[in-house]
Design a protein around this motif. Structure first.
Motif, PDB file in Angstrom:
ATOM      1  N   ALA A 338       0.843  -1.209   0.000  1.00 17.79           N
ATOM      2  CA  ALA A 338       0.000   0.000   0.000  1.00 17.79           C
ATOM      3  C   ALA A 338       0.872   1.251   0.000  1.00 17.79           C
ATOM      4  N   ILE A 339       1.925   1.233   0.805  1.00 14.14           N
ATOM      5  CA  ILE A 339       2.830   2.391   0.894  1.00 14.14           C
ATOM      6  C   ILE A 339       3.512   2.622  -0.458  1.00 14.14           C
ATOM      7  N   GLU A 340       3.954   1.524  -1.054  1.00 14.87           N
ATOM      8  CA  GLU A 340       4.657   1.622  -2.339  1.00 14.87           C
ATOM      9  C   GLU A 340       3.737   2.170  -3.429  1.00 14.87           C
ATOM     10  N   MET A 341       2.513   1.658  -3.467  1.00 13.58           N
ATOM     11  CA  MET A 341       1.568   2.134  -4.484  1.00 13.58           C
ATOM     12  C   MET A 341       1.284   3.617  -4.286  1.00 13.58           C
ATOM     13  N   ALA A 342       1.096   4.000  -3.021  1.00 11.18           N
ATOM     14  CA  ALA A 342       0.829   5.413  -2.726  1.00 11.18           C
ATOM     15  C   ALA A 342       1.994   6.262  -3.208  1.00 11.18           C
ATOM     16  N   THR A 343       3.190   5.898  -2.785  1.00 14.22           N
ATOM     17  CA  THR A 343       4.372   6.711  -3.090  1.00 14.22           C
ATOM     18  C   THR A 343       4.596   6.822  -4.589  1.00 14.22           C
ATOM     19  N   GLU A 344       4.467   5.692  -5.286  1.00 16.29           N
ATOM     20  CA  GLU A 344       4.714   5.699  -6.735  1.00 16.29           C
ATOM     21  C   GLU A 344       3.732   6.592  -7.482  1.00 16.29           C
ATOM     22  N   ASN A 345       2.584   6.831  -6.853  1.00 17.50           N
ATOM     23  CA  ASN A 345       1.559   7.640  -7.520  1.00 17.50           C
ATOM     24  C   ASN A 345       1.406   9.026  -6.921  1.00 17.50           C
ATOM     25  N   GLY A 346       2.414   9.435  -6.169  1.00 18.52           N
ATOM     26  CA  GLY A 346       2.408  10.796  -5.630  1.00 18.52           C
ATOM     27  C   GLY A 346       1.445  11.001  -4.472  1.00 18.52           C
ATOM     28  N   TYR A 347       0.987   9.911  -3.863  1.00 20.07           N
ATOM     29  CA  TYR A 347       0.127  10.012  -2.677  1.00 20.07           C
ATOM     30  C   TYR A 347       1.022   9.861  -1.440  1.00 20.07           C
ATOM     31  N   ALA A 369      11.407   2.919   7.977  1.00 16.87           N
ATOM     32  CA  ALA A 369      11.855   1.968   6.939  1.00 16.87           C
ATOM     33  C   ALA A 369      11.396   2.391   5.559  1.00 16.87           C
ATOM     34  N   THR A 370      10.194   2.957   5.473  1.00 15.03           N
ATOM     35  CA  THR A 370       9.625   3.264   4.163  1.00 15.03           C
ATOM     36  C   THR A 370       9.759   4.743   3.802  1.00 15.03           C
ATOM     37  N   ASP A 371      10.441   5.501   4.668  1.00 17.76           N
ATOM     38  CA  ASP A 371      10.636   6.920   4.367  1.00 17.76           C
ATOM     39  C   ASP A 371       9.300   7.651   4.308  1.00 17.76           C
ATOM     40  N   ALA A 372       8.347   7.194   5.087  1.00 16.86           N
ATOM     41  CA  ALA A 372       7.011   7.812   5.045  1.00 16.86           C
ATOM     42  C   ALA A 372       7.104   9.247   5.571  1.00 16.86           C
ATOM     43  N   PRO A 373       6.430  10.176   4.917  1.00 18.06           N
ATOM     44  CA  PRO A 373       6.548  11.580   5.345  1.00 18.06           C
ATOM     45  C   PRO A 373       5.792  11.900   6.637  1.00 18.06           C
ATOM     46  N   TYR A 374       4.809  11.067   7.006  1.00 18.22           N
ATOM     47  CA  TYR A 374       3.998  11.350   8.207  1.00 18.22           C
ATOM     48  C   TYR A 374       3.727  10.076   8.992  1.00 18.22           C
ATOM     49  N   ILE A 375       3.556  10.273  10.305  1.00 22.32           N
ATOM     50  CA  ILE A 375       3.055   9.198  11.161  1.00 22.32           C
ATOM     51  C   ILE A 375       1.993   9.816  12.051  1.00 22.32           C
ATOM     52  N   LYS A 376       0.904   9.074  12.268  1.00 19.73           N
ATOM     53  CA  LYS A 376      -0.145   9.568  13.169  1.00 19.73           C
ATOM     54  C   LYS A 376      -0.219   8.602  14.333  1.00 19.73           C
ATOM     55  N   THR A 377       0.243   9.036  15.480  1.00 16.20           N
ATOM     56  CA  THR A 377       0.251   8.113  16.615  1.00 16.20           C
ATOM     57  C   THR A 377       0.056   8.830  17.950  1.00 16.20           C
ATOM     58  N   GLY A 378      -0.860   9.818  17.937  1.00 12.77           N
ATOM     59  CA  GLY A 378      -1.219  10.494  19.178  1.00 12.77           C
ATOM     60  C   GLY A 378      -0.159  11.493  19.608  1.00 12.77           C
ATOM     61  N   ALA A 379      -0.419  12.106  20.762  1.00 10.93           N
ATOM     62  CA  ALA A 379       0.518  13.109  21.285  1.00 10.93           C
ATOM     63  C   ALA A 379       0.994  12.746  22.685  1.00 10.93           C
TER      64      ALA A 379
END
Ligand code: PEP
Ligand code: MG
Length: 399
Positions: A338-347, A369-379
């Motif tokens: 899912a991450i790869e598909m998102a990234t490859e398509n500019g999502y 690991a995936t170089d994801a630009p955001y994480i949502k995990t509370g404050a």
């Protein structure tokens, strides 16, 4: 050698005090990994199936464990996850439970890393993973399915987009949370906390916007970098009989699109998750067309980390961001796809916790690991800070 020798399963508690599945994987050479399944409250209709805990454990013991023990290498995550799919046989893990599947998948990944003597993010991301760390989105006020008698919008999120590093970003979100508490105090508004540790005052959404905007402004002035503002509307929970219901107020789909577009404008929102119903790709596309150039429109219940739904979304221009929750799809390999598909398509992928969590920190490693630009995990809150503190450690160690 990462050959799996033993897979064991047990029930443990999650942050809501509900029982959830924990898995442990041991390898032939003494590698060990432990993973625990999170659980949603505002779950998407199309998510993989979470079975009652005892059922999930019994089914996994009967069907999945024999396919793994003595047969599969935990260092080969794709093989582990393929064995879980083969053991299940359904499209949605309704046979062994996505809760058992994700716990085993994460435990095996950690066992694979343990044998290598490498941190999990390194094992999952490999030698040439990116060098970026995710911006944490931290909810500071919330309601919806996560707290009774609070806001209709599920999550008001601090987004420290200008932070110089992940540590300062994590601290900034906690400061916004603390400042929201101060403002509530100043206004004599009593507030408990919701499932994810956000303040859950009995106020209307309008006042929540005011308070969070003021808190992000105050902390921005204090820290000297930009802290943006985001939302998880979790609109599928508001959608009933063709309209969006905010208590006594109703909005048609067209009105909901205009309402959210107006909020993006007024509060300069940097992130909007699930602004529309989980089956309305068309309205998502309308909104993305209107405001997608200036904010992230993220699909959570819309996409449920499922590449078929993400591919459809990409085809119709439904969004520009994908929420990624490994337990929505059942395995780390599926989440990677899912991450790869998102990234490859500019999502932009946003790696996410669930409202019911454990001390498991896999998502922090997955994001790095995936170089994801955001994480949502509370404050704030132990099961949330487990991931945030792990991110701080990873960033320090990986420098
Ligand atoms: C984290 C969320 O909540 P839940 O885990 O209840 O789906 C969400 O909707 O993004
Ligand atoms: Mg959501």
């Amino acid at each position: 050698m990462t050959r799996i020798e033993e897979v064991s399963l047990r029930a443990i508690l999650d942050s809501r005090g509900n029982r959830t599945v924990e898995a442990e994987v041991r390898t032939a050479s003494g590698g060990f990994g432990r993973g625990a399944a999170p659980s949603g409250a505002s779950t998407g209709e199309h998510e993989a199936i979470e079975l009652p805990v005892d059922e999930a454990i019994a089914a996994a013991r009967e069907k999945a464990v024999p396919r793994l023990e003595g047969r599969v290498f935990s260092g080969d995550q794709r093989a582990v996850d393929a064995a879980l799919h083969a053991a299940d046989g359904s499209e949605d893990f309704s046979d062994i439970g996505a809760n058992s599947a994700v716990a085993i998948s994460m435990a095996a990944a950690k066992a694979g890393a343990d044998v290598l003597g490498a941190p999990l993010y390194q094992h999952l991301g490999g030698a040439f993973r990116g060098r970026n760390y995710p911006i944490p989105l931290g909810n500071v006020v919330g309601g919806g399915e996560h707290a009774a008698d609070a806001t209709h919008i599920q999550e008001f999120l601090a987004a420290p987009v200008g932070a110089p590093n992940v540590r300062e970003a994590v601290f900034a979100n906690a400061a916004v949370h603390r400042t929201v508490g101060d403002i509530l105090d100043e206004r004599d508004i009593p507030a408990a906390k919701g499932d994810e540790g956000a303040w859950a005052p009995s106020i209307d959404d309008e006042e929540a916007f005011e308070i969070v905007a003021e808190a992000t402004d105050r902390v921005t002035d204090d820290v000297g970098f930009e802290i943006g503002f985001g939302l998880d509307v979790a609109a599928a929970e508001l959608y009933e009989d063709g309209v969006y219901r905010y208590g006594d107020e109703e909005r048609t789909t067209a009105e909901q699109v205009s309402y959210v577009a107006g909020l993006v404008e007024e509060y300069d929102l940097v992130y909007v998750e699930d602004p529309l119903d989980e089956n309305d790709f068309t309205a998502f596309a309308d909104l993305t067309d209107r405001v997608g150039s200036r904010t992230l429109i993220c699909g959570d219940d819309l996409f449920v980390t499922n590449t078929e739904r993400i591919a459809h979304g990409i085809d119709v221009g439904a969004a520009n961001s994908v929420l990624v929750k490994p337990n929505q799809i059942g395995t780390l390999s599926d989440a990677f796809d899912a991450i790869e598909m998102a990234t490859e398509n500019g999502y932009d992928p946003v790696i996410s916790h669930r409202s019911g969590e454990t001390e498991d920190t896999t998502i922090a490693h997955l994001a790095v690991a995936t170089d994801a630009p955001y994480i949502k995990t509370g404050a704030v809150g132990g099961e949330r800070t487990a991931k945030l503190n792990e991110l701080i450690r990873i960033a320090e160690e990986a420098q």
